[in-house]
Design an enzyme around this catalytic site. Sequence first.
Site, PDB file in Angstrom:
ATOM      1  N   HIS A 234      51.055  52.939  40.247  1.00  0.00           N
ATOM      2  CA  HIS A 234      50.829  54.351  40.591  1.00  0.00           C
ATOM      3  C   HIS A 234      51.906  54.852  41.557  1.00  0.00           C
ATOM      4  O   HIS A 234      52.320  56.013  41.480  1.00  0.00           O
ATOM      5  CB  HIS A 234      49.455  54.522  41.225  1.00  0.00           C
ATOM      6  CG  HIS A 234      48.327  54.396  40.251  1.00  0.00           C
ATOM      7  ND1 HIS A 234      48.279  55.117  39.079  1.00  0.00           N
ATOM      8  CD2 HIS A 234      47.193  53.634  40.278  1.00  0.00           C
ATOM      9  CE1 HIS A 234      47.166  54.813  38.419  1.00  0.00           C
ATOM     10  NE2 HIS A 234      46.495  53.916  39.116  1.00  0.00           N
TER      11      HIS A 234
ATOM     12  N   HIS B 244      48.972  46.882  39.636  1.00  0.00           N
ATOM     13  CA  HIS B 244      48.504  48.134  39.034  1.00  0.00           C
ATOM     14  C   HIS B 244      48.588  49.281  40.040  1.00  0.00           C
ATOM     15  O   HIS B 244      49.060  50.381  39.702  1.00  0.00           O
ATOM     16  CB  HIS B 244      47.070  47.971  38.552  1.00  0.00           C
ATOM     17  CG  HIS B 244      46.466  49.244  38.027  1.00  0.00           C
ATOM     18  ND1 HIS B 244      46.592  49.646  36.714  1.00  0.00           N
ATOM     19  CD2 HIS B 244      45.730  50.214  38.648  1.00  0.00           C
ATOM     20  CE1 HIS B 244      45.970  50.807  36.551  1.00  0.00           C
ATOM     21  NE2 HIS B 244      45.434  51.160  37.712  1.00  0.00           N
ATOM     22  N   GLU B 245      48.123  49.036  41.260  1.00  0.00           N
ATOM     23  CA  GLU B 245      48.174  50.095  42.271  1.00  0.00           C
ATOM     24  C   GLU B 245      49.617  50.462  42.612  1.00  0.00           C
ATOM     25  O   GLU B 245      49.928  51.638  42.834  1.00  0.00           O
ATOM     26  CB  GLU B 245      47.415  49.665  43.524  1.00  0.00           C
ATOM     27  CG  GLU B 245      45.928  49.412  43.291  1.00  0.00           C
ATOM     28  CD  GLU B 245      45.220  50.549  42.578  1.00  0.00           C
ATOM     29  OE1 GLU B 245      45.602  51.715  42.787  1.00  0.00           O
ATOM     30  OE2 GLU B 245      44.286  50.271  41.805  1.00  0.00           O
TER      31      GLU B 245
END
Length: 234
Positions: A110, A106-107
């Site tokens: 980004h 998920h990070e």
Amino acid sequence: MYYPASTAFVFDWTWLLLIPALVISIWAQAKVSSTYKKYAKVPAASRASGADFARTMLRQNGVTNVAVHSTTGTLTDHFDPRNNTVNLSEDVYAGHSVASIAIAAHECGHVLQKEKKYGPMRVRNAIVPVTNICSRLAFPLILIGIIFSSMSILATIGVWVYFAVVIFQLVTLPVEFNASGRALANIKASGVLTETEQAEAKKVLSAAAMTYVAGMLSSFLSFLRLLLIANRRR
């Protein structure tokens, strides 16, 4: 029956507007905590750690200028675009679980948003300074406007200044959901998790997303409550 202004403010019926937001926020935090704890105990068949997959995902997407670091705390994971670092909490960084891989991905989602110049992320980053200023100014303006009836217009101004926080929360939603979508797509493409584990990773990310939905609802209901109070004081 007459109540002094301060007493009326404390016992104002508009407090009821915050109850749904409070309930949902508590539920969302409990959900993400319990889901993370559950799947942090489920080892990935690939035995990859969160840090391993973060670096793999970045490399597979041609990103070579972003470092992956460990940071203290629990669920303190974040991507810092100012110094191009993916910072993973210790358990996620070193963990070999489904939850660790999901959160690390998920990070990195980004990171890909930044690389691809994803519109909502660019908007969110651009309004961060304005949002910080507005969040500091809003409540002093509202308080002054409520205390001094001759300056009641300040309360209304403060409420609309606070609306910047609502906008920020609104823009955050597509950013977070898109990052999770990119994470799941890369997990699937890499084969780092089995199909069963992919479904479990999706549960982790879905639970985390609900905290942002709760944040948006809380900000909006707070704005609505403050607007009603300000209009009544005028």
